[in-house]
Design a protein around this motif. Sequence first.
Motif, short mmCIF file in Angstrom:
data_model
loop_
_atom_site.label_atom_id
_atom_site.label_comp_id
_atom_site.label_asym_id
_atom_site.label_seq_id
_atom_site.Cartn_x
_atom_site.Cartn_y
_atom_site.Cartn_z
N ASP A 65 0.79 -1.23 0.00
CA ASP A 65 0.00 0.00 0.00
C ASP A 65 0.83 1.28 0.00
OD1 ASP A 65 0.95 -0.28 2.60
OD2 ASP A 65 -0.89 0.46 3.53
N SER A 66 2.12 1.19 -0.24
CA SER A 66 2.94 2.40 -0.22
C SER A 66 2.66 3.24 -1.46
CB SER A 66 4.43 2.04 -0.19
OG SER A 66 4.84 1.50 -1.43
N ASP A 67 2.88 4.53 -1.34
CA ASP A 67 2.71 5.42 -2.49
C ASP A 67 3.59 4.95 -3.65
OD1 ASP A 67 1.09 6.83 -0.78
OD2 ASP A 67 2.25 8.68 -0.86
N ARG A 68 4.79 4.50 -3.34
CA ARG A 68 5.73 4.04 -4.37
C ARG A 68 5.16 2.85 -5.13
NH1 ARG A 68 10.42 0.33 -3.79
NH2 ARG A 68 11.61 0.58 -5.69
N SER A 69 4.60 1.88 -4.40
CA SER A 69 4.03 0.70 -5.03
C SER A 69 2.84 1.06 -5.92
CB SER A 69 3.61 -0.31 -3.96
OG SER A 69 3.06 -1.46 -4.55
N ILE A 70 1.97 1.92 -5.43
CA ILE A 70 0.79 2.35 -6.19
C ILE A 70 1.24 3.12 -7.44
CG2 ILE A 70 -1.29 3.77 -6.15
CD1 ILE A 70 -1.43 1.20 -4.37
N ARG A 71 2.24 3.97 -7.28
CA ARG A 71 2.77 4.76 -8.40
C ARG A 71 3.39 3.84 -9.46
NH1 ARG A 71 2.61 9.77 -8.16
NH2 ARG A 71 2.68 9.95 -5.89
N GLU A 72 4.16 2.84 -9.05
CA GLU A 72 4.77 1.89 -9.99
C GLU A 72 3.71 1.13 -10.78
OE1 GLU A 72 7.66 -0.71 -8.21
OE2 GLU A 72 8.74 0.98 -7.31
N LEU A 73 2.69 0.67 -10.09
CA LEU A 73 1.59 -0.04 -10.75
C LEU A 73 0.91 0.87 -11.77
CD1 LEU A 73 -0.39 -2.40 -11.15
CD2 LEU A 73 -1.65 -1.52 -9.15
N SER A 74 0.61 2.08 -11.35
CA SER A 74 -0.08 3.04 -12.23
C SER A 74 0.77 3.37 -13.45
CB SER A 74 -0.40 4.31 -11.45
OG SER A 74 -1.21 4.00 -10.33
N ARG A 75 2.05 3.54 -13.26
CA ARG A 75 2.95 3.83 -14.38
C ARG A 75 3.04 2.66 -15.34
NH1 ARG A 75 7.65 7.13 -11.02
NH2 ARG A 75 6.45 9.07 -10.91
N PHE A 76 3.08 1.44 -14.80
CA PHE A 76 3.08 0.26 -15.67
C PHE A 76 1.82 0.24 -16.53
CE2 PHE A 76 1.52 -3.97 -16.59
CZ PHE A 76 2.56 -4.48 -17.35
N ILE A 77 0.69 0.51 -15.91
CA ILE A 77 -0.57 0.48 -16.64
C ILE A 77 -0.58 1.51 -17.76
CG2 ILE A 77 -3.06 0.96 -16.45
CD1 ILE A 77 -2.89 -0.43 -13.66
N THR A 78 -0.24 2.77 -17.44
CA THR A 78 -0.30 3.81 -18.47
C THR A 78 0.70 3.54 -19.59
OG1 THR A 78 1.14 5.27 -17.18
CG2 THR A 78 -1.24 5.61 -16.97
N LYS A 79 1.89 3.06 -19.25
CA LYS A 79 2.94 2.84 -20.26
C LYS A 79 2.71 1.59 -21.10
CE LYS A 79 7.90 2.44 -20.92
NZ LYS A 79 9.21 2.41 -20.30
N HIS A 80 2.32 0.49 -20.47
CA HIS A 80 2.26 -0.79 -21.16
C HIS A 80 0.85 -1.25 -21.55
CE1 HIS A 80 6.52 -1.67 -20.52
NE2 HIS A 80 6.35 -1.03 -19.37
N LEU A 81 -0.17 -0.75 -20.85
CA LEU A 81 -1.54 -1.20 -21.13
C LEU A 81 -2.42 -0.08 -21.64
CD1 LEU A 81 -2.02 -3.40 -17.92
CD2 LEU A 81 -1.08 -4.08 -20.15
N GLY A 82 -2.02 1.15 -21.40
CA GLY A 82 -2.77 2.31 -21.85
C GLY A 82 -3.56 2.96 -20.75
#
Length: 177
Positions: A65-82
């Motif tokens: 639940d860290s901000d870093r973990s949430i940010r990494e997940l969100s960045r993966f989604i926008t970059k690789h999944l749209g």
Amino acid sequence: IHPEPLKRALPFMDAANLDIKAMSDSFYRENCGATLAPVLRSAEALKAGGVWLEITNLVIPDRNDSDRSIRELSRFITKHLGPDTPLHFSRFFPHHKMRNVPTTPAATLRRAREIAKSEGVRYVYIGNMRRSPDASRTSCSGCGKVLIDRYGYMVISNHITQGRCPVCGTLIPGVWG
């Protein structure tokens, strides 16, 4: 899913909801007896295969639940999944082998949603949280109008017209047929 069976299954799939539990290989090894890379490859393969894909993340206090973990997940989604790939943050409740972990605070889920939106994910939802009318609404990414209102899993109202916002005409991604 192993790449070959997934490749063979893609033509028969319209939609999938895939759990990405954390953006950490150590989390997967410790909590799932697995690794992260195959999960991410499966997400990319589903998206590339034309499957409507939604991602779910069970937010577990002091685990992912860290901000870093949430940010990494969100960045993966926008970059690789749209950026139009829906992201669902689900509330954790103590159960089975994790009875000693507290329930995810509502504030943590709201913070996760704000982080995901700030990273460009356009459709972010909160699950397993009662008394939060905005948690599962779909709003237009163009003008902000509430397009789909839900109560739990029930659709209360749907204002999308031919896949578009009736107010500003923005194309709303999804399967509407």
